[in-house]
Structures are given as structure tokens and as C-alpha cells.
Scaffold this active site. Structure first.
Site, PDB file in Angstrom:
ATOM      1  N   GLU A 203     -21.006  13.808 -26.614  1.00 41.61           N
ATOM      2  CA  GLU A 203     -21.770  14.764 -25.805  1.00 41.61           C
ATOM      3  C   GLU A 203     -23.072  15.125 -26.508  1.00 41.61           C
ATOM      4  O   GLU A 203     -24.120  15.257 -25.878  1.00 41.61           O
ATOM      5  CB  GLU A 203     -20.948  16.034 -25.553  1.00 41.61           C
TER       6      GLU A 203
ATOM      7  N   HIS B 142     -20.049  17.366 -18.428  1.00 44.17           N
ATOM      8  CA  HIS B 142     -18.637  17.545 -18.088  1.00 44.17           C
ATOM      9  C   HIS B 142     -17.823  16.573 -18.948  1.00 44.17           C
ATOM     10  O   HIS B 142     -18.173  15.388 -19.031  1.00 44.17           O
ATOM     11  CB  HIS B 142     -18.424  17.277 -16.598  1.00 44.17           C
TER      12      HIS B 142
ATOM     13  N   ARG C 182     -18.333  28.804 -15.509  1.00 41.29           N
ATOM     14  CA  ARG C 182     -18.310  29.534 -14.242  1.00 41.29           C
ATOM     15  C   ARG C 182     -18.514  28.540 -13.109  1.00 41.29           C
ATOM     16  O   ARG C 182     -19.325  27.622 -13.236  1.00 41.29           O
ATOM     17  CB  ARG C 182     -19.497  30.521 -14.165  1.00 41.29           C
ATOM     18  N   ILE C 183     -17.787  28.746 -12.030  1.00 41.62           N
ATOM     19  CA  ILE C 183     -18.092  27.986 -10.817  1.00 41.62           C
ATOM     20  C   ILE C 183     -19.302  28.656 -10.174  1.00 41.62           C
ATOM     21  O   ILE C 183     -19.304  29.876  -9.965  1.00 41.62           O
ATOM     22  CB  ILE C 183     -16.884  27.977  -9.861  1.00 41.62           C
TER      23      ILE C 183
ATOM     24  N   GLY D 150     -20.980  26.703 -28.210  1.00 45.65           N
ATOM     25  CA  GLY D 150     -22.387  26.299 -28.191  1.00 45.65           C
ATOM     26  C   GLY D 150     -22.715  25.109 -29.079  1.00 45.65           C
ATOM     27  O   GLY D 150     -23.838  25.000 -29.565  1.00 45.65           O
TER      28      GLY D 150
ATOM     29  N   ASP E 205     -18.611  20.078 -10.177  1.00 45.08           N
ATOM     30  CA  ASP E 205     -18.790  18.930 -11.071  1.00 45.08           C
ATOM     31  C   ASP E 205     -19.326  17.717 -10.310  1.00 45.08           C
ATOM     32  O   ASP E 205     -19.020  16.569 -10.647  1.00 45.08           O
ATOM     33  CB  ASP E 205     -17.501  18.610 -11.837  1.00 45.08           C
TER      34      ASP E 205
ATOM     35  N   GLU F 269     -21.416  20.834  -5.036  1.00 42.30           N
ATOM     36  CA  GLU F 269     -20.025  20.393  -5.161  1.00 42.30           C
ATOM     37  C   GLU F 269     -19.569  20.592  -6.618  1.00 42.30           C
ATOM     38  O   GLU F 269     -20.360  20.317  -7.532  1.00 42.30           O
ATOM     39  CB  GLU F 269     -19.995  18.905  -4.807  1.00 42.30           C
TER      40      GLU F 269
HETATM   41  C1  GRF Z   1     -17.979  20.753 -23.727  1.00 40.55           C
HETATM   42  O1  GRF Z   1     -16.848  19.951 -23.871  1.00 40.55           O
HETATM   43  C2  GRF Z   1     -18.605  20.528 -22.386  1.00 40.55           C
HETATM   44  O2  GRF Z   1     -18.466  19.227 -21.928  1.00 40.55           O
HETATM   45  C3  GRF Z   1     -17.817  21.467 -21.518  1.00 40.55           C
HETATM   46  O3  GRF Z   1     -17.596  22.609 -22.298  1.00 40.55           O
HETATM   47  C4  GRF Z   1     -17.616  22.243 -23.682  1.00 40.55           C
HETATM   48  C5  GRF Z   1     -18.649  23.094 -24.337  1.00 40.55           C
HETATM   49  O4  GRF Z   1     -18.647  22.967 -25.720  1.00 40.55           O
HETATM   50  N1  GRF Z   1     -18.519  21.720 -20.278  1.00 40.55           N
HETATM   51  P1  GRF Z   1     -19.749  23.701 -26.603  1.00 40.55           P
HETATM   52  O5  GRF Z   1     -19.710  25.191 -26.231  1.00 40.55           O
HETATM   53  O6  GRF Z   1     -21.074  23.087 -26.286  1.00 40.55           O
HETATM   54  O7  GRF Z   1     -19.320  23.476 -28.005  1.00 40.55           O
END
Ligand code: GRF
Length: 216
Positions: free
Chosen positions: A179, A114, A96-97, A17, A150, A148
Site C-alpha cells: 500500500e 482498499h 466511514r461509509i 496513519g 469501495d 458505491e
Molecule cells: C489500510 O489497510 C487501508 O487499506 C485501509 O485501512 C488501513 C489503514 O492503515 N483502508 P493506516 O491507518 O494507513 O496505517
């Protein structure tokens, strides 16, 4: 100009998280006109749930193991999410997909991050794949979610150079730092009513964004 009301967010997680924490911090700093109504995890005892509780945010655990099929789970997840009447549902490391049962009713109100420069490397092990391919750069992508995997209109990407001595862990760490910048930025645009999407593109301030999203 009227000020948009605060938006209701629901965040879905499966792990640490750290992206959730970035949202908690930006809301606390008053730089995101939103409230996090609930954090939902498909796995009990993950650290992200502690982060939510420490911030006084409601949490819910909906274990996928309790459901016979992916579709059954997605129906239950959709109704759990809809209880909170979210303006936006944020996938933040939700591993999860998701089927169209969940995605289709939320189209345009569902975002994901992603850890690759989509459309490169959808799916798992993105950093290892980028290193193995001897790519010179990696990154992360925030996008609206389509049915689709991602896929869906790209909002913003961050690029990170791959160093010769990078391991998956060192690269993942540097991408994660980015991110935490681009995901709150995308959500801020949405909450300020500056961002929406059509079938193929994200639209920011009335301008159709290129397929790679807005520049950082
Ligand atoms: C991140 O790298 C995100 O891009 C991917 O899962 C990871 C989650 O990290 N989908 P966090 O749980 O937010 O630290």
C-alpha cells in the site's frame, strides 16, 4: 512543457496513519509535487494525528458522534475539507461509509485505498475473507471513489501471495507494505496531471486503464 504547480492535498484518517506517513515521507523527499494542507480525523487521539503534527501539518478532529445523521456528518466534513481548496482528497484508512453528499461533489478528486483486489471483498475483514476462501493471492487497490461502497475507477493494484501459514496479521503487514508503494504512486500521477477518470475508468497519460488499473 510547463511544470504543474504543487497540488493541495487533504488526507482523511481514522487510525494509525501509516499510509499518511508514506505521503509525508514522499512529500519530504520531493518526489511528490504536493503539500498536505490538512489531516482530518473522525476520531480524536489516533496515532495518525501525531504523525501529522510531527510533520508540522495542520490537523482537525471532526467526531462523527457529534452529528445526528450520516448526512449531517458528511455535510460538515465536506465543508471542512473545502476550506482547504484541495486538488485531491485522500482517504487513508478513513473508516466511514460516505454518502453521495460528500462523494458526488468531489468525484474525480477523491481517492481511496482498499486492502483487497477489488472488486473482490469490498467492506471489512478482507484478509480473513481471502484466507477463508483459500485464495492464493491478496492485495490492495487504489481507486477513485464513486458513490458505491469501495467502488469507482481502479487506478492501481498490488498483488501479494498468500502463504499457507499466513494469519490476518502477517498478511495485512505484507499488503500494507505494498500500500505504501502504490498509494503515493497513484497520487504522484494525479499531482503530475497525468491521471484523471471518467465514469468507469481511470485514464493515465491519455490511455484508458483496464478495470484492474495500471500494472505495478
Ligand atoms: C489500510 O489497510 C487501508 O487499506 C485501509 O485501512 C488501513 C489503514 O492503515 N483502508 P493506516 O491507518 O494507513 O496505517
Amino acid at each position: 512543457m510547463s511544470i504543474p504547480r504543487k497540488k493541495n492535498l487533504v488526507v482523511l484518517i481514522s487510525g494509525s496513519g501509516s499510509n499518511l506517513q508514506a505521503f509525508i515521507d514522499t512529500v519530504a523527499q520531493n518526489t511528490l509535487p504536493a503539500r498536505i494542507a490538512c489531516v482530518i480525523s473522525n476520531i480524536a487521539d489516533v496515532y495518525g494525528l501525531q504523525r501529522a503534527q510531527a510533520a508540522g501539518i495542520a490537523t482537525q478532529v471532526l467526531p462523527h458522534k457529534d452529528f445526528a445523521t450520516r448526512e449531517d456528518y458528511d455535510r460538515a466534513l465536506l465543508s471542512a475539507v473545502q476550506q482547504y481548496k484541495p486538488d485531491l482528497v485522500i482517504l487513508a484508512g478513513f473508516m466511514r461509509i460516505l454518502t453521495p453528499i460528500f462523494v458526488a461533489p468531489l468525484y474525480g478528486k477523491l481517492m481511496n485505498i482498499h486492502p483487497s483486489l477489488l472488486p473482490k471483498y469490498p467492506g471489512l475483514h478482507t484478509h480473513q475473507r481471502a484466507i477463508d476462501a483459500k485464495d492464493t493471492e491478496a492485495g490492495a487497490t487504489v481507486h477513485f471513489v464513486s458513490t458505491e461502497l469501495d467502488g469507482g475507477p481502479i487506478i492501481i493494484q498490488a498483488r501479494v501471495a498468500i502463504m499457507p501459514d499466513d494469519t490476518t496479521d502477517t498478511l495485512a503487514q505484507r499488503v500494507l507494505q505494498q500500500e505504501h508503494i502504490i498509494y503515493p504512486q497513484a497520487v504522484r500521477w494525479f499531482c503530475e496531471e497525468r491521471l484523471h477518470c471518467n465514469e468507469h475508468h481511470a485514464i493515465l497519460d491519455g490511455v484508458t486503464l483496464p478495470l484492474t488499473g495500471a500494472p505495478l
